[in-house]
Scaffold this motif. Structure first.
Motif, PDB file in Angstrom:
ATOM      1  N   LYS A 122      -7.470   4.967  -4.945  1.00 13.42           N
ATOM      2  CA  LYS A 122      -6.738   5.979  -4.267  1.00 13.42           C
ATOM      3  C   LYS A 122      -5.310   6.048  -4.675  1.00 13.42           C
ATOM      4  CE  LYS A 122     -10.213   6.242  -0.543  1.00 13.42           C
ATOM      5  NZ  LYS A 122     -10.290   6.347   0.925  1.00 13.42           N
ATOM      6  N   ILE A 154      -1.087   4.326  -1.218  1.00 16.43           N
ATOM      7  CA  ILE A 154      -2.642   3.863  -0.692  1.00 16.43           C
ATOM      8  C   ILE A 154      -2.760   4.171   0.827  1.00 16.43           C
ATOM      9  CG2 ILE A 154      -4.455   2.444  -0.484  1.00 16.43           C
ATOM     10  CD1 ILE A 154      -3.621   1.202  -3.100  1.00 16.43           C
ATOM     11  N   ASN A 204       0.902  -1.286   0.041  1.00 19.68           N
ATOM     12  CA  ASN A 204      -0.131  -0.024   0.159  1.00 19.68           C
ATOM     13  C   ASN A 204       0.819   1.361   0.086  1.00 19.68           C
ATOM     14  OD1 ASN A 204      -3.011  -0.920   0.571  1.00 19.68           O
ATOM     15  ND2 ASN A 204      -1.602  -2.173   1.835  1.00 19.68           N
ATOM     16  N   ASN A 226      -7.062  -4.307   1.618  1.00 20.78           N
ATOM     17  CA  ASN A 226      -6.947  -2.852   1.650  1.00 20.78           C
ATOM     18  C   ASN A 226      -6.450  -2.405   0.026  1.00 20.78           C
ATOM     19  OD1 ASN A 226      -7.263  -0.185   3.129  1.00 20.78           O
ATOM     20  ND2 ASN A 226      -5.208  -0.179   2.123  1.00 20.78           N
ATOM     21  N   SER A 248      -3.048   3.059   4.598  1.00 18.25           N
ATOM     22  CA  SER A 248      -3.509   1.770   5.193  1.00 18.25           C
ATOM     23  C   SER A 248      -3.040   1.872   6.408  1.00 18.25           C
ATOM     24  CB  SER A 248      -2.681   0.897   4.482  1.00 18.25           C
ATOM     25  OG  SER A 248      -2.807  -0.609   5.043  1.00 18.25           O
ATOM     26  N   THR A 305      -9.346  -3.078  -2.831  1.00 17.60           N
ATOM     27  CA  THR A 305     -10.520  -2.345  -2.506  1.00 17.60           C
ATOM     28  C   THR A 305     -10.268  -0.727  -2.575  1.00 17.60           C
ATOM     29  OG1 THR A 305     -10.256  -2.406  -0.192  1.00 17.60           O
ATOM     30  CG2 THR A 305     -11.608  -4.215  -1.382  1.00 17.60           C
ATOM     31  N   HIS A 306      -9.070  -0.158  -2.871  1.00 13.60           N
ATOM     32  CA  HIS A 306      -8.538   1.059  -2.811  1.00 13.60           C
ATOM     33  C   HIS A 306      -7.545   1.383  -3.950  1.00 13.60           C
ATOM     34  CE1 HIS A 306      -9.936   0.443   1.471  1.00 13.60           C
ATOM     35  NE2 HIS A 306     -10.408   1.818   1.421  1.00 13.60           N
TER      36      HIS A 306
END
Length: 602
Positions: free
Chosen positions: A201, A181, A176, A194, A183, A197-198
């Protein structure tokens, strides 16, 4: 009264002897040999040459440039502010100079320790510092009690699975950050959930910087292998790749950032200044609530056992890998590591251990003595004193790339192949350790892997190799010869009995005698002896005689002490033919006579 007086006289007679023994033990503890054993610096310091100083300085500086970004990253992995990683990077170096035995080993924060600490922070860095102190005490006691042998009970498949699981988990936790991203978890499943699903971002700048840095770091490992006249230059470029990546990241972040907007996500501000020397926290406050020492210990729980064990395992494994043919004193390494953790806790450190990456760099840099650690510690201290504002601009993506690159090469891929080719059954504890560590916790993964190994050992002891063959003597006499190829223990006693009885019951019409060879049965316990006597009765019910042929005297004595009539079972001859024809009757009488004296101990 006379009885009391006699007891007093005995007491006063024994007291001087006890005092003399205590004085003798204390005197032995103060000998030069004992001092050299517990303080290895006494051995090498008088022999130190000035020409070693430059090599130790270069090695210490190179390791320091690697230790700084790693320490900041590991502090973040542990769920602490970055400065706690730096606090952990210098005190252990100084302590190991005095008590350590391997010149290459560098003590400090590691990825595995950081990941294990992360689950115990509980909203306060005080937990990590107290854990460092208590772990140090446990490790020191293990060293004083010479418990280095305990490490030998952890097999290579288990350690390989543990290392691989730690590498996978740590690398997954940084994915991440590599792409910018947000986290808050370093766990395997949560990190990937995470990430996927992101995806919307992902920060473009962080992703580009992170991926490019990762590729460059991997390629820079090979720079040292490029054939050229400046071999020393390419080697140090390769060794300093982490420091170069951090410097480039800082320059890019500072140059591309405006006053109010940073070009990349950064780890955060590092508190400047050298940490004060103070007692570890024996109480803390979480969200304004007072937490006492007992509650803190209860919160730390199983980590008070698992972290010292893993710390010792990691440090001794590193020392053995770089011992260069010398025997590693595991207990002394424990003492050094224990004192290093205890003293580090006084400067707000999280638990530390031997670092494989930095030790490898230390070795490649040509370090001559453990004094190289002093220069590493000085570099870290100077960073804390003067460069904390500079390190504020280290991008998270750069640190993530450094960690992932290190984890890619932390896995012993060739060792997995060796386990598979040598004995495929050893893949079971490896896979159990790996899967439990990845999908549960590192502590329970190690315990489960060791448990599977113990089950294998117990099963092997309960099912020794027993071969039963039928031989025909004198044309009409058939005997069953039982070859026991391993020692018999209480766990295998019933197995031997049931296997022999089942074999005889199957061929009961022809077999008249069972002969158990005993050349390889060096010791037995009372359970085995009772089962041998029980086997004799069971065979008698099947009209079959039991003979124990050429048993070791010590093993035969255990049976004879249970039942004196059992002496007749034991025969000592060169051939089975002599047993069947009764040609050893005279020697049997002699043996029975010897049983009454000393041949078979009673």
């Amino acid at each position: 009264m006379s009885q009391v007086k006699d007891e007093d006289d005995i007491y006063h007679e024994k007291l001087p002897n006890v005092c003399d023994a205590v004085k003798k033990s204390a005197k032995n503890c103060c000998t030069p040999a004992t001092a050299k054993k517990f303080l290895p610096i006494i051995n090498w310091l008088p022999k130190y040459e000035w020409k070693f100083l430059i090599q130790d300085f270069v090695a210490g500086l190179t390791v320091g440039l690697t230790a700084i970004p790693q320490a900041i990253a590991y502090g973040t992995i542990a769920g602490l502010n970055p400065q706690y990683g730096l606090y952990s990077a210098f005190m252990g170096c100084f302590i190991y100079i005095i008590f350590g035995t391997c010149k290459d080993v560098t003590v400090g924060p590691t990825a595995i320790m950081a990941l294990m600490v992360q689950t115990n922070v509980a909203g306060s860095a005080d937990y990590a510092v107290l854990l460092c102190f208590l772990s140090g005490i446990v490790i020191l006691l293990m060293g004083i009690l010479n418990l280095g042998v305990l490490v030998q009970f952890i097999s290579i498949p288990v350690t390989t699975g543990f290392t691989m699981a730690a590498a996978i988990t740590i690398a997954s936790g940084q994915v991440n950050n590599l792409f910018g991203i947000p986290s808050s978890s370093n766990e395997f499943i949560e990190s990937w959930v995470n990430f996927f699903t992101h995806l919307n971002k992902i920060r473009r700048n962080d992703a580009i910087l992170g991926v490019v840095t990762l590729i460059v770091l991997i390629l820079m490992r090979k720079v040292k292998d490029i054939p050229c006249s400046c071999k020393m230059l390419t080697q140090y470029i390769s060794l300093s790749r982490n420091a170069l990546a951090v410097i480039m990241g800082i320059i890019l972040c500072y140059t591309l950032s405006d006053d109010n907007l940073l070009a990349f996500s950064v780890s955060g501000e590092i508190v400047p200044g050298i940490p004060s020397f103070k007692l570890p926290p024996f109480h803390t406050a979480v969200n304004g609530t007072y937490v006492g020492f007992g509650e803190m210990v209860q919160e730390l729980g199983a980590s008070l056992a698992s972290i010292p064990l893993i710390s010792v395992l990691e440090s001794i494994a590193v020392a053995k890998a770089f011992s260069m043919g010398q025997i590693v004193n595991a207990s002394q390494e424990m003492i050094a590591l224990g004192i290093a953790n205890i003293m580090s806790s006084f400067v707000s450190s999280m638990p530390i251990t031997g670092s494989f990456t930095r030790t490898a760099i230390n070795n490649a840099s040509g370090v001559k003595t453990t004094l190289g650690g002093a220069f590493t510690g000085i570099v870290v201290l100077m960073t804390l004193a003067f460069l904390t504002k500079t390190f504020y601009y280290i991008p998270k993506a750069t640190l993530a790339a450094i960690i992932i690159a290190a984890m890619l090469f932390m896995v012993e891929y060739e060792r997995i192949g060796e386990i598979w080719h040598s004995k495929k059954l050893d893949m079971v504890p490896f896979l159990v350790t790996l899967l439990v560590c990845v999908f549960w916790t590192l502590e329970y993964g190690m315990v489960c892997g060791m448990g599977v190994n113990m089950l294998f050992i117990l099963y092997k002891s309960a099912r020794p190799k027993i071969v039963i063959t039928t031989e025909k003597l004198q044309k009409d006499i058939e005997i069953a010869v039982v070859d026991v190829h391993e020692n018999l223990t209480y766990s295998s006693a019933e197995y031997l009995k049931s296997k022999v009885v089942k074999y005889v019951a199957t061929y009961r019409q022809s077999i008249e005698m069972v002969v158990i060879r005993g050349e390889q049965i060096y010791t037995i316990d009372s359970t085995v002896a009772l089962n041998i006597l029980g086997l004799k009765k069971d065979l008698a019910a099947l009209n079959c005689e039991l003979v124990c042929w050429n048993w070791q005297i010590s093993s035969a004595g255990v049976v004879c002490r249970l039942h004196h009539d059992a002496r007749s079972m034991f025969k000592f001859s060169k051939t089975l033919q002599e047993i069947v024809t009764g040609e050893i009757q005279e020697s049997t009488t002699t043996i029975q006579s010897d049983c009454n004296s000393t041949t078979i101990p009673l």
